[in-house]
Design an enzyme around this catalytic site. Structure first.
Site, PDB file in Angstrom:
ATOM      1  N   GLU A  18      -0.562 -12.827  -1.102  1.00 46.63           N
ATOM      2  CA  GLU A  18      -0.844 -12.812  -2.544  1.00 46.63           C
ATOM      3  C   GLU A  18       0.251 -13.551  -3.308  1.00 46.63           C
ATOM      4  O   GLU A  18      -0.031 -14.353  -4.204  1.00 46.63           O
ATOM      5  CB  GLU A  18      -0.972 -11.366  -3.039  1.00 46.63           C
ATOM      6  CG  GLU A  18      -2.242 -10.699  -2.561  1.00 46.63           C
ATOM      7  CD  GLU A  18      -2.264  -9.192  -2.780  1.00 46.63           C
ATOM      8  OE1 GLU A  18      -1.344  -8.660  -3.448  1.00 46.63           O
ATOM      9  OE2 GLU A  18      -3.191  -8.536  -2.277  1.00 46.63           O
ATOM     10  N   LYS A  37     -15.450  -2.610  -3.145  1.00 50.56           N
ATOM     11  CA  LYS A  37     -16.490  -1.676  -2.720  1.00 50.56           C
ATOM     12  C   LYS A  37     -16.639  -1.788  -1.206  1.00 50.56           C
ATOM     13  O   LYS A  37     -16.275  -2.803  -0.598  1.00 50.56           O
ATOM     14  CB  LYS A  37     -17.840  -2.020  -3.369  1.00 50.56           C
ATOM     15  CG  LYS A  37     -17.838  -2.126  -4.865  1.00 50.56           C
ATOM     16  CD  LYS A  37     -19.248  -2.362  -5.396  1.00 50.56           C
ATOM     17  CE  LYS A  37     -19.932  -3.599  -4.899  1.00 50.56           C
ATOM     18  NZ  LYS A  37     -19.368  -4.865  -5.293  1.00 50.56           N
ATOM     19  N   SER A  49       0.812  -1.224   0.000  1.00 53.71           N
ATOM     20  CA  SER A  49       0.000   0.000   0.000  1.00 53.71           C
ATOM     21  C   SER A  49       0.845   1.272   0.000  1.00 53.71           C
ATOM     22  O   SER A  49       0.416   2.310  -0.502  1.00 53.71           O
ATOM     23  CB  SER A  49      -0.957   0.005   1.194  1.00 53.71           C
ATOM     24  OG  SER A  49      -0.231  -0.056   2.400  1.00 53.71           O
TER      25      SER A  49
END
Length: 198
Positions: free
Chosen positions: A138, A101, A72
């Site tokens: 990931e 979302k 991030s």
């Protein structure tokens, strides 16, 4: 313009349909859209907006070709410009800002993106290498996918890391041909796009 034996045509002879596409990387308010539409209609133009909402809507119906995995802390400088550039080149990507979302399950959404994408672009930075959280999960997931599918899925982009840094993180990742971010975003995208589509 023309090619080979195709007749040349002067652009002044072409008919303008009046349809104008307006692209924006930021959301456009309904009020601004209405103002611009009103002025466009007076000139006989039909205005079509393509902004963040359009990308989000399109992503609902298209499976991502590339999953962008990043720390991030590298979002604004590397991941976001890369995602925007790939989207502009009609390469749908799974990128958290486009794909998540409010209320979504983070784990479910990431796992779905990792499974559905054609390739996974890993932005390898010092931040990525030191992250033991989502970035590591990931990478582990995609590495497992490569073993199961028996094909290469990982496309690495290196940013201020050395082969030794990457080797310490994963010898297999250090063996992959990577593109260096220092080449500039245009060259990076030109190199990874064929690999994504392969």
């Amino acid at each position: 313009m023309g090619f080979a034996d195709i007749d040349m045509q002067d652009a002044r002879d072409l008919t303008f349909t009046g349809r104008v596409y307006l692209y924006s990387e930021q959301p456009v308010s309904a009020q601004l859209k209405e103002q611009i539409n009103s002025k466009s209609e007076l000139q006989g133009h039909s205005l079509i907006f393509r902004s963040v909402e359009y990308v989000e809507q399109r992503n609902k119906f298209e499976k991502p070709q590339a999953f962008i995995s990043h720390d991030s802390r590298d979002k604004l400088e590397i991941a976001q410009p890369l995602a925007i550039r790939l989207q502009k080149l009609m390469c749908p990507v799974w990128y958290d800002e486009y794909s998540l979302k409010v209320g979504d399950s983070l784990r479910d959404s990431i796992e779905k993106g990792l499974k559905e994408c054609q390739k996974c672009v890993f932005i390898i930075t010092q931040n990525f290498l030191s992250n033991g959280g989502w970035s590591k999960r990931e990478y582990d997931s995609v590495f497992t996918r490569e073993i199961i599918e028996k094909r290469n899925v990982i496309i690495p982009i290196w940013y201020n890391v050395t082969p030794k840094d990457v080797y310490s993180y994963s010898p297999i990742l250090a063996d992959r041909v990577a593109v260096d971010w220092s080449l500039g975003i245009d060259k990076v995208v030109n190199k990874i796009l064929p690999a994504i589509n392969a």
